[in-house]
Scaffold this active site. Structure first.
Site, PDB file in Angstrom:
ATOM      1  N   HIS A 176       5.751   6.041  -1.678  1.00  0.00           N
ATOM      2  CA  HIS A 176       6.392   4.750  -1.935  1.00  0.00           C
ATOM      3  C   HIS A 176       5.555   3.619  -1.357  1.00  0.00           C
ATOM      4  CE1 HIS A 176       7.583   5.698   2.171  1.00  0.00           C
ATOM      5  NE2 HIS A 176       7.697   4.385   2.351  1.00  0.00           N
TER       6      HIS A 176
ATOM      7  N   HIS B   9       0.852  -1.185   0.000  1.00  0.00           N
ATOM      8  CA  HIS B   9       0.000   0.000   0.000  1.00  0.00           C
ATOM      9  C   HIS B   9       0.890   1.237   0.000  1.00  0.00           C
ATOM     10  CE1 HIS B   9       0.996  -0.598   4.255  1.00  0.00           C
ATOM     11  NE2 HIS B   9       0.994   0.727   4.299  1.00  0.00           N
TER      12      HIS B   9
END
Length: 188
Positions: free
Chosen positions: A126, A40
Site C-alpha cells: 500500500h 511510496h
C-alpha cells in the site's frame, strides 16, 4: 539513520492518487496527510541502521535488482489499518502480484542472512496517504467507509528501481530522501 527499502511512484501516478484522495482530505478528518512527493510503497522497514550495516543492505538490494526485471504494479482500492472505523493509517492498496510478492520475499530473505529480522505479518502492499491523529475522538471517522467505497481509481506504473530511503521524523511528520536508487536489470 532510519532507513527503509521502497518503490517510489512516478510523478504522474502520485498526482492521480492525490487528486482521487481529495475527497478524503475535504472531509476535514483528524488526519495528518502525507505530501504527494512522499508517496511510496514500503517493501522493508529497516529502522536505525549504523554505517557498517548499510553496506550489506545495499549489497542485497543490488543482488535482488540484478535478478528482477521491471514489472507493472497496479494501485487500486482505498482502505485503512487497522479498520476503516478506527484508522491509524489511511492508504491506497497495490495489487500483490507474484512479481511484487517475489521482490518483497527476496529482500526479506537476503536481509535475514545479514541479521535483519524477517517480517512475519502478511504483506499488504500500500501507499500511506495519511495518519490519524491520536485525539480524533469517537465518531470522527463515521461515514469514511462510504467515502472510500465511492472513490474509483486504478493507477498502473512500471517498477524500474529499488530505492533505499532515509526517514527523518519532524514535528510536522516524516520527511523522506532517496539515499540510493538501484535499477532492476534482471530478465522480464
Amino acid at each position: 539513520m532510519r532507513l527503509f527499502i521502497a518503490l517510489n511512484l512516478p510523478k504522474k501516478e502520485r498526482s492521480r492518487i492525490d487528486r482521487a484522495a481529495r475527497l478524503l482530505r475535504e472531509r476535514e478528518l483528524p488526519v495528518r496527510w502525507a505530501e504527494v512527493d512522499d508517496f511510496h510503497l514500503t517493501l522493508k522497514f529497516l529502522g536505525d541502521v549504523r554505517p557498517p550495516r548499510r553496506d550489506p543492505v545495499e549489497h542485497v538490494m543490488e543482488k535482488v535488482a540484478a535478478e528482477t526485471g521491471p514489472f507493472e504494479v497496479t494501485m487500486h482500492g482505498f482502505g485503512a489499518f487497522p479498520t476503516i472505523r478506527r484508522p491509524r493509517v489511511i492508504w491506497i492498496g497495490a495489487v500483490a502480484t507474484p512479481e511484487l510478492r517475489c521482490l518483497k520475499q527476496d529482500i526479506e530473505w537476503g536481509l535475514a542472512e545479514h541479521g535483519f529480522e524477517r517480517e512475519t505479518r502478511a504483506f499488504h502492499p500500500h501507499v500511506t496517504l495519511g495518519r490519524a491523529e491520536e485525539d480524533g475522538g469517537a465518531g470522527a471517522f463515521r461515514g469514511l467507509d462510504d467515502v472510500v467505497a465511492g472513490i474509483d481509481l486504478k493507477a498502473t506504473f512500471t517498477v524500474r528501481s529499488l530505492d533505499l530511503m532515509r526517514s527523518r521524523v519532524t514535528r510536522t511528520g516524516s520527511r523522506y530522501t532517496v539515499e540510493r536508487s538501484i535499477k532492476l536489470t534482471g530478465p522480464r
